[in-house]
Design a protein around this motif. Structure first.
Motif, PDB file in Angstrom:
ATOM      1  N   ALA B 112      44.692 -15.057   1.140  1.00 10.62           N
ATOM      2  CA  ALA B 112      44.596 -14.415  -0.176  1.00 10.62           C
ATOM      3  C   ALA B 112      43.400 -13.472  -0.222  1.00 10.62           C
ATOM      4  N   MET B 115      43.891 -10.095   1.182  1.00 10.78           N
ATOM      5  CA  MET B 115      44.646  -9.167   0.348  1.00 10.78           C
ATOM      6  C   MET B 115      43.710  -8.171  -0.340  1.00 10.78           C
ATOM      7  N   TYR B 116      42.535  -8.663  -0.719  1.00  9.53           N
ATOM      8  CA  TYR B 116      41.592  -7.810  -1.444  1.00  9.53           C
ATOM      9  C   TYR B 116      40.699  -7.028  -0.493  1.00  9.53           C
ATOM     10  N   ARG B 123      34.006  -8.903   2.649  1.00 14.60           N
ATOM     11  CA  ARG B 123      33.465  -8.861   1.286  1.00 14.60           C
ATOM     12  C   ARG B 123      34.445  -8.092   0.418  1.00 14.60           C
ATOM     13  N   LEU B 129      38.530  -4.416  -5.280  1.00 14.10           N
ATOM     14  CA  LEU B 129      39.180  -5.218  -6.311  1.00 14.10           C
ATOM     15  C   LEU B 129      39.943  -4.323  -7.276  1.00 14.10           C
ATOM     16  N   ALA B 157      32.230 -14.213 -10.081  1.00 10.97           N
ATOM     17  CA  ALA B 157      32.259 -14.938  -8.817  1.00 10.97           C
ATOM     18  C   ALA B 157      30.987 -14.748  -8.010  1.00 10.97           C
ATOM     19  N   ASP B 158      30.309 -13.650  -8.253  1.00 12.95           N
ATOM     20  CA  ASP B 158      29.155 -13.311  -7.421  1.00 12.95           C
ATOM     21  C   ASP B 158      28.016 -14.279  -7.673  1.00 12.95           C
ATOM     22  N   ASP B 160      25.244 -14.537  -5.148  1.00 14.65           N
ATOM     23  CA  ASP B 160      23.997 -14.112  -4.536  1.00 14.65           C
ATOM     24  C   ASP B 160      23.532 -12.745  -5.033  1.00 14.65           C
ATOM     25  N   ASP B 162      24.873  -9.671  -4.896  1.00 15.63           N
ATOM     26  CA  ASP B 162      25.026  -8.451  -4.112  1.00 15.63           C
ATOM     27  C   ASP B 162      26.187  -7.588  -4.611  1.00 15.63           C
ATOM     28  N   GLN B 163      26.713  -7.936  -5.774  1.00  7.85           N
ATOM     29  CA  GLN B 163      27.814  -7.158  -6.376  1.00  7.85           C
ATOM     30  C   GLN B 163      29.088  -7.187  -5.537  1.00  7.85           C
ATOM     31  N   PHE B 170      34.403 -16.528  -3.033  1.00  7.33           N
ATOM     32  CA  PHE B 170      35.820 -16.515  -3.390  1.00  7.33           C
ATOM     33  C   PHE B 170      36.352 -17.943  -3.477  1.00  7.33           C
TER      34      PHE B 170
END
Lengths: 878, 189
Positions: B112, B115-116, B123, B129, B157-158, B160, B162-163, B170
């Motif tokens: 999954a 996919m992104y 990353r 996204l 979701a981030d 740490d 780092d954007q 994930f």
């Protein structure tokens, strides 16, 4: 508790008696035309009687008249409904009872009580007066049940079926509903007949077809009973929809088998053609019902597409068409339940997107209210039906029926799950099978079908009594014991938290992935079907039925999250204080000599919050110091132009020795605060599923608080483990943090220690400083400050005078927000931009005082309109 | 059904594939017959065009990405049967008795994730996204809105700062999702 319960019970009983007595008196009076009416019960009506009496003979104007003939029916019905509702209230007041016994059981008991009262009073009336009664306590009839009481319940459940979990389990549900019900019918019937013929049941004259008729009505799991029990259980969605879906969808089977068999009873010879017709009628009943439902659902969607200018008719369109749909299906003797379910599903899928949020709320609340009322009345009716002279008790037949119902239910569920588990991705475990079988409750549908039996069918009265007994057995024994069993078997409970954006996006992505894999494999399975349906739904149906501007699911979720975050930031700090207000309120009764001071520096502006300083008497000197320091700043600087939370108008420092009436003052403050919380616009945002609509506001607030805490914690963590070198952070944040976190490093560790001690001893004397709260865990009672944060804070901040009140928390999240979001800040934290204007704190405290100062909100001077203020800032986000 | 195709598939191959992926021999045969039917040029391997010829895949918004996932291991942009089966093995239902690396939760999630991850840097950036979201959502959403959704999702979701969403982030974001059930298929025998 006991006293309260007793008084409530008294009120209830007297109310019931009053209603019964009144009605009886009225009936008596009308039958004898106000002749004597000197009875104690009727004395209240004496003067009414008089006017009624005179009305009969003379014309002209009457100041008062008694029109029982016209109003009576409505009067009794309304009173009955209200009494039923009051019973519900009473039940939920008695907490020790409502924890153990399901509501339906209590309602049945109350129904029996009412039945007994009615039984004796009406009987008495019959004996004394020979005149006809036009008075009637409402009682159970099949017509009332099918045309008035059942539809709201089904509609509400149809809306609730619009859920992914239901469609995922649809296959299994259908097999349970059709095959499972058929299996039960054609095992229970012959088994009963066999036992009767074998003479194990005692004397009973019963034919084979009649037994089958009986088994056809007793086999179906009842949606009303299942809903009543399972809603309180809170099991996971898969299990819930498995049982509940089956109970809803077995209606088609039940109708067909029941009507077929009842007509077979009267027939002499049954040809093979009749059987074929019966099978055909099954498909017609089910599919025609479904088609009618779909048609009406689509019509609703089309109508609501054009109601943007007349929002008032939206609830009417939904509710009216749904009922009309049910009636249409019943008119042709199709399955009304199935058509109503289809209609509800289509409405939920299309029409809900067209109507306004308020119409949606209206529909939701109305269906909920109507179904809750129906539910109450149905169970009370069942209780009342128990008190009747028509019952024929046949213990053997009753016991064997209960036994067979249980046995074959378990066998049927086990057999079907074995087969279905072969096809299912998510297997039904043994525990869940047990609950599915055990949750096969019988209810009012069976009873009304038994009532509908033709008078010519001989053992009709035995059937009715037995049905009632089975209902009582499943409702009481199974209904009460299922909750402990669910806990015992460790059934997975329902998840209550909200979906995250990540989850939403990934769910969609995974559906696409799985559909894609199925396509590559050339297997046309569930995912493929879903993909196809969604594709055509988006391509055609949505265009026809949904307004063009309607939003996708993802957008709605995003908006929900964004708005709630927005409000969480607007109102977060206020909400956080509530944590501290509650213990203050409850404990204030215990504390004796506490000084309360509302620190309100003289300024006409509104400030964020007023810290209330609670100090011990022996610390009077320090207190004086604190006070002077509080009001000292010559030029208080406005913290924010627009106060984001609970604006309070400042007044002069009001110092009072509250030893005289601290409690009253406190509770008054707390009440005002609660009121203000309740008016918080955030609370009105989303409405959760909540069967009794209990504590909606509090629930929202709790949720909101929780999010706020989580957010604050996440921010803190982010801040502490950011990759940026610490010096960088310190550099970039110094201007802000200087004022915020000054003085921190001296005391934080010590504060943590003290805070823990206080929490553990529940001491009232000293309250944790609010700063502490910002870094503690969301659940009160589990304070924990990560050492990394402390270190961080120490490095970041400089010893300067600071403002140790709740603002810190806000500023802190701002700090973290600055670190983690930079550019996005504007987007998600619109109120932050206001905060940038902050220059310096207006109030300074000495560090030593930090732990003595308690942030408590004084709301006695809250402006009534104040909670609305921040509303104007909404546009920033939405 | 797979009589003809199984002729081309050696017994040894089947056993090897079975050992690696955990598929039953009958399932492997079925997969092989599907493989050959997709393989229009009889090359013994599939090209991207072969995949995209499947009509239903055309309406799948992630069709391209899914096909791309099959070519992860191949050098010459063609997929042989072993690779084909290995990718599909990710979607086998997890059984407690069988211990297989390919269909573990982490592998399913990784599929999954891929996919992104358009540029294969382990990353998910905001742009990636956004691109995937563009594929999945319909017309009725503005770019601006989608932008904020993407930003918000990353932020959510981030961990740490780092954007970007790393694979660990994930997995954490989806820890409540029942990936084992949702990313499994009942393979026909």
């Amino acid at each position: 508790m006991w006293r309260a319960w007793a008084s409530r019970a008294c009120v209830l009983v007297s109310l019931t008696l009053w209603v019964a007595g009144n009605s009886w008196a009225a009936a008596l009076e009308s039958s004898s035309h106000g002749g004597e009416g000197g009875d104690g019960n009727a004395s209240a009506h004496d003067d009414v009687n008089g006017s009624c009496h005179s009305e009969g003979h003379e014309g002209g104007i009457h100041l008062m008249s008694f029109r029982w003939h016209e109003v009576g029916v409505y009067y009794t019905v309304t009173t009955f409904v209200i009494v039923a509702g009051l019973c519900k209230v009473g039940f939920h007041q008695i907490h020790w009872l409502s924890n153990k016994i399901p509501e339906s059981c209590v309602l049945i008991i109350l129904g029996v009580l009412l039945g007994v009262v009615v039984f004796f009073t009406v009987d008495d009336g019959n004996g004394t007066s020979s005149c006809s009664f036009n008075f009637e306590v409402p009682h159970f009839t099949s017509d009332k049940f099918f045309f008035v009481l059942l539809p709201p319940i089904i509609l509400e459940s149809a809306y609730s079926l619009h859920d992914r979990a239901f469609f995922d389990n649809l296959g299994t549900v259908l097999v349970f509903a059709v095959i499972g019900t058929l299996f039960n019918i054609f095992t229970i019937g012959p088994a009963l007949y066999g036992v009767a013929q074998g003479g194990l049941m005692g004397t009973i004259a019963i034919g084979f077809t009649e037994t089958l008729v009986f088994s056809s009505l007793i086999s179906a799991v009842d949606p009303v009973a299942v809903l009543a029990i399972f809603q309180e259980l809170g099991v996971n969605k898969d299990l819930y929809f498995l049982v509940f879906g089956e109970s809803l969808l077995n209606d088609g089977v039940t109708i067909v088998v029941y009507t077929t068999l009842t007509s077979f009873v009267t027939m002499e010879v049954i040809s093979a053609g009749q059987y074929a017709l019966a099978v055909a009628s099954f498909f017609i009943v089910v599919f025609a019902g479904a088609v009618i439902g779909i048609l009406f659902g689509c019509v609703t969607a089309l109508i609501t597409k054009y109601t943007a200018e007349v929002r008032v008719v939206e609830p009417l369109a939904l509710l009216g068409l749904a009922y009309l749909c049910y009636l249409t299906a019943e008119l042709f003797h199709f399955s009304g339940i199935i058509s109503l379910i289809m209609c509800g599903l289509f409405q939920a899928n299309y029409a809900f997107q067209n109507i306004s949020q308020k119409s949606y709320t209206c529909v939701k609340y109305f269906t909920k209210m109507a179904s809750a009322t129906s539910d109450t009345i149905i169970f009370m009716f069942l209780g009342m039906a128990l008190v009747s002279k028509d019952h024929i008790w046949h213990p053997g037949f009753i016991l064997w029926t209960i036994g067979f119902c249980l046995i074959f239910r378990f066998i049927g569920v086990a057999l079907i799950t074995i087969v279905m588990n072969h096809y299912r991705m998510k297997k039904i475990g043994l525990q869940e099978q047990f609950i599915t079988a055990y949750g096969g409750l019988r209810g009012a549908v069976a009873f009304s079908l038994a009532n509908m039996l033709d008078q010519t069918i001989d053992p009709r009265r035995i059937f009715i009594t037995t049905t009632l007994m089975v209902i009582l057995f499943t409702g009481f024994i199974q209904g009460i014991s299922i909750k402990p069993l669910v806990n015992l078997l460790r059934i997975q409970k329902k998840r209550s938290d909200h979906k995250k954006l990540n989850e939403e996006i990934n769910d969609t992505a995974m559906d696409h992935i799985m559909a894609g894999v199925e396509e590559i494999l050339g297997q046309h399975g569930d995912f493929y079907l879903r993909e196809l349906i969604i594709h055509y739904n988006d391509k055609y149906l949505k265009k026809w039925f949904v307004k063009p501007c309607s939003e996708s699911k993802l957008t709605r979720l995003f908006e929900k999250i964004a708005i709630s975050e927005h409000y969480a930031h607007l109102y977060g700090p206020v909400a956080m204080i509530e944590d501290k207000v509650k213990p203050l309120v409850t404990k204030s009764s215990a504390s004796k000599r506490v000084r309360t001071i509302s620190v309100s520096p003289s300024h006409n502006d509104e400030i964020l919050l007023q810290p209330n300083l609670t100090l011990e008497d022996d610390e009077d000197d320090e207190f004086e110091e604190a006070e002077t320091k509080v009001i000292q700043p010559a030029e208080p600087v406005e913290l924010r132009r627009k106060p984001s939370y609970l604006p309070i108008r400042r007044s002069r420092v009001a110092s009072e020795s509250s030893a005289t009436e601290p409690q009253a003052q406190r509770s008054h403050d707390a009440q005002a605060l609660r009121k203000a919380f309740r008016n918080n616009p955030y609370n009105k945002l989303h409405y959760k599923y909540n069967p009794n609509l209990v504590g909606e506001e509090d629930q929202e607030l709790a949720e909101h608080l929780h999010r706020r805490h989580l957010n604050a914690r996440r921010m803190t963590r982010l801040a502490s483990c950011s990759r940026l070198p610490v010096s960088n952070i310190a550099e970039s944040l110094r201007p802000k943090t200087e004022m915020i976190f000054g003085h921190l490093e001296d005391g934080v560790a010590e504060l943590v220690q003290r805070h823990r001690e206080r929490r553990s001893t529940m001491s009232l004397r000293r309250r944790p400083p609010s700063l502490q709260a910002c870094f503690s865990s969301p659940e009160p009672g589990h304070p924990m400050v990560p050492s990394s944060i402390l270190r961080e804070l120490r490095e970041v901040s400089e010893p300067r005078s600071s403002l140790p009140d709740i603002r810190d928390c806000d500023s802190h999240s701002r700090l973290s927000a600055t670190i983690s979001m930079r550019g996005e800040r504007q987007q998600f934290f619109p109120d932050r931009s206001e905060g940038e204007k902050t220059t310096s704190p207006e109030v300074t405290f000495q560090n030593e005082k930090l732990e003595e100062l308690v942030p408590m909100v004084a709301t006695s001077n809250t402006q009534p309109s104040s909670p609305k203020k921040p509303d104007s800032e909404n546009e920033d986000v939405v | 059904m797979g009589n003809k195709s199984s002729l081309m598939l050696q017994e040894q191959d089947i056993r090897d594939i079975q050992a690696e992926t955990g598929f039953l021999p009958s399932q492997i045969e079925r997969l092989y017959s599907r493989f050959t039917s997709l393989d229009k040029g009889d090359n013994g391997s599939l090209s991207r065009e072969d995949f995209l010829r499947i009509p239903e895949l055309a309406i799948n918004p992630l069709g391209d990405r899914i096909v791309h996932a099959f070519f992860k291991e191949s050098e010459d942009d063609r997929v042989n049967f072993c690779q084909f089966v290995r990718v599909l093995a990710h979607f086998r239902p997890i059984k407690r008795t069988q211990d297989n690396k390919l269909n573990a939760r982490e592998e399913k999630l990784r599929f999954a994730f891929k996919m992104y991850d358009l540029d294969d840097d382990e990353r998910i950036s905001r742009e990636e996204l956004l691109a995937v979201l563009h594929m999945m959502v319909g017309e009725n959403i503005s770019d601006e809105q989608l932008n904020s959704i993407a930003e918000r999702t990353i932020l959510e979701a981030d961990r740490d700062g780092d954007q970007m969403i790393s694979f660990e982030e994930f997995c954490t974001a989806l820890e409540r999702t029942d990936v084992e059930q949702k990313m499994s298929i009942k393979f026909l025998k």
